[in-house]
Design a protein around this motif. Structure first.
Motif, PDB file in Angstrom:
ATOM      1  N   PHE A  21       0.873  -0.543   0.410  1.00 50.96           N
ATOM      2  CA  PHE A  21      -0.352   0.117   0.002  1.00 50.96           C
ATOM      3  C   PHE A  21       0.830   0.989  -0.263  1.00 50.96           C
ATOM      4  CE2 PHE A  21      -1.967   3.247   2.570  1.00 50.96           C
ATOM      5  CZ  PHE A  21      -3.078   3.703   1.681  1.00 50.96           C
ATOM      6  N   ALA A  22       2.327   1.664   0.942  1.00 50.64           N
ATOM      7  CA  ALA A  22       2.986   2.320   1.138  1.00 50.64           C
ATOM      8  C   ALA A  22       3.907   2.728  -0.136  1.00 50.64           C
ATOM      9  CB  ALA A  22       3.503   2.614   2.309  1.00 50.64           C
ATOM     10  N   ILE A  23       3.842   1.683  -0.962  1.00 48.37           N
ATOM     11  CA  ILE A  23       4.514   1.847  -2.236  1.00 48.37           C
ATOM     12  C   ILE A  23       3.443   2.518  -3.468  1.00 48.37           C
ATOM     13  CG2 ILE A  23       5.847   0.392  -4.567  1.00 48.37           C
ATOM     14  CD1 ILE A  23       6.886  -0.958  -2.107  1.00 48.37           C
ATOM     15  N   ALA A  24       2.605   1.562  -3.230  1.00 47.16           N
ATOM     16  CA  ALA A  24       1.290   1.793  -4.732  1.00 47.16           C
ATOM     17  C   ALA A  24       0.858   3.402  -4.269  1.00 47.16           C
ATOM     18  CB  ALA A  24       0.027   1.188  -4.784  1.00 47.16           C
ATOM     19  N   ALA A  25       0.655   3.868  -2.972  1.00 47.84           N
ATOM     20  CA  ALA A  25       0.169   5.448  -2.293  1.00 47.84           C
ATOM     21  C   ALA A  25       1.724   6.398  -2.848  1.00 47.84           C
ATOM     22  CB  ALA A  25       0.187   5.204  -0.816  1.00 47.84           C
ATOM     23  N   SER A  26       2.770   6.178  -2.634  1.00 48.43           N
ATOM     24  CA  SER A  26       3.985   6.969  -3.319  1.00 48.43           C
ATOM     25  C   SER A  26       4.096   6.920  -4.410  1.00 48.43           C
ATOM     26  CB  SER A  26       5.332   6.081  -2.372  1.00 48.43           C
ATOM     27  OG  SER A  26       5.310   6.162  -1.037  1.00 48.43           O
ATOM     28  N   GLY A  27       4.137   6.090  -5.641  1.00 45.89           N
ATOM     29  CA  GLY A  27       4.059   5.745  -6.848  1.00 45.89           C
ATOM     30  C   GLY A  27       2.383   7.042  -7.082  1.00 45.89           C
ATOM     31  N   ILE A  28       1.605   7.261  -7.057  1.00 48.96           N
ATOM     32  CA  ILE A  28       0.186   8.110  -7.458  1.00 48.96           C
ATOM     33  C   ILE A  28       0.568   9.259  -6.812  1.00 48.96           C
ATOM     34  CG2 ILE A  28      -2.355   8.436  -6.465  1.00 48.96           C
ATOM     35  CD1 ILE A  28      -2.387   5.283  -6.449  1.00 48.96           C
TER      36      ILE A  28
END
Length: 76
Positions: A21-28
């Motif tokens: 989730f943290a990686i996906a949120a950072s990418g967004i």
């Protein structure tokens, strides 16, 4: 209780979903920042350089709201 349910109930899931989730949120977030920087750099914004609004989807909603507030809802 099933052993897998004990881990979920106690919050001990190994941390993988939290990290994903943290990686996906950072990418967004990075995508939004890059897009905003490109829009500002290329001067593609809601206003043209001469101050007039750029015709876009938002303009129709803004104009109909303005007409409604001025008592001319039928014109919208």
């Amino acid at each position: 209780m099933h052993p897998a349910q004990v881990g979920v109930a106690s919050g001990k899931t190994g941390g993988k979903p939290d990290r994903l989730f943290a990686i996906a949120a950072s990418g967004i977030l990075l995508g939004y920042v890059v897009s905003l920087a490109m829009l500002l750099h290329r001067h593609h914004w809601i206003l043209q350089p001469d101050g007039r609004p750029v015709p876009c989807d938002f303009l129709a909603y803004w104009a109909s709201g303005l007409l409604t507030l001025s008592g001319k809802a039928g014109s919208a």
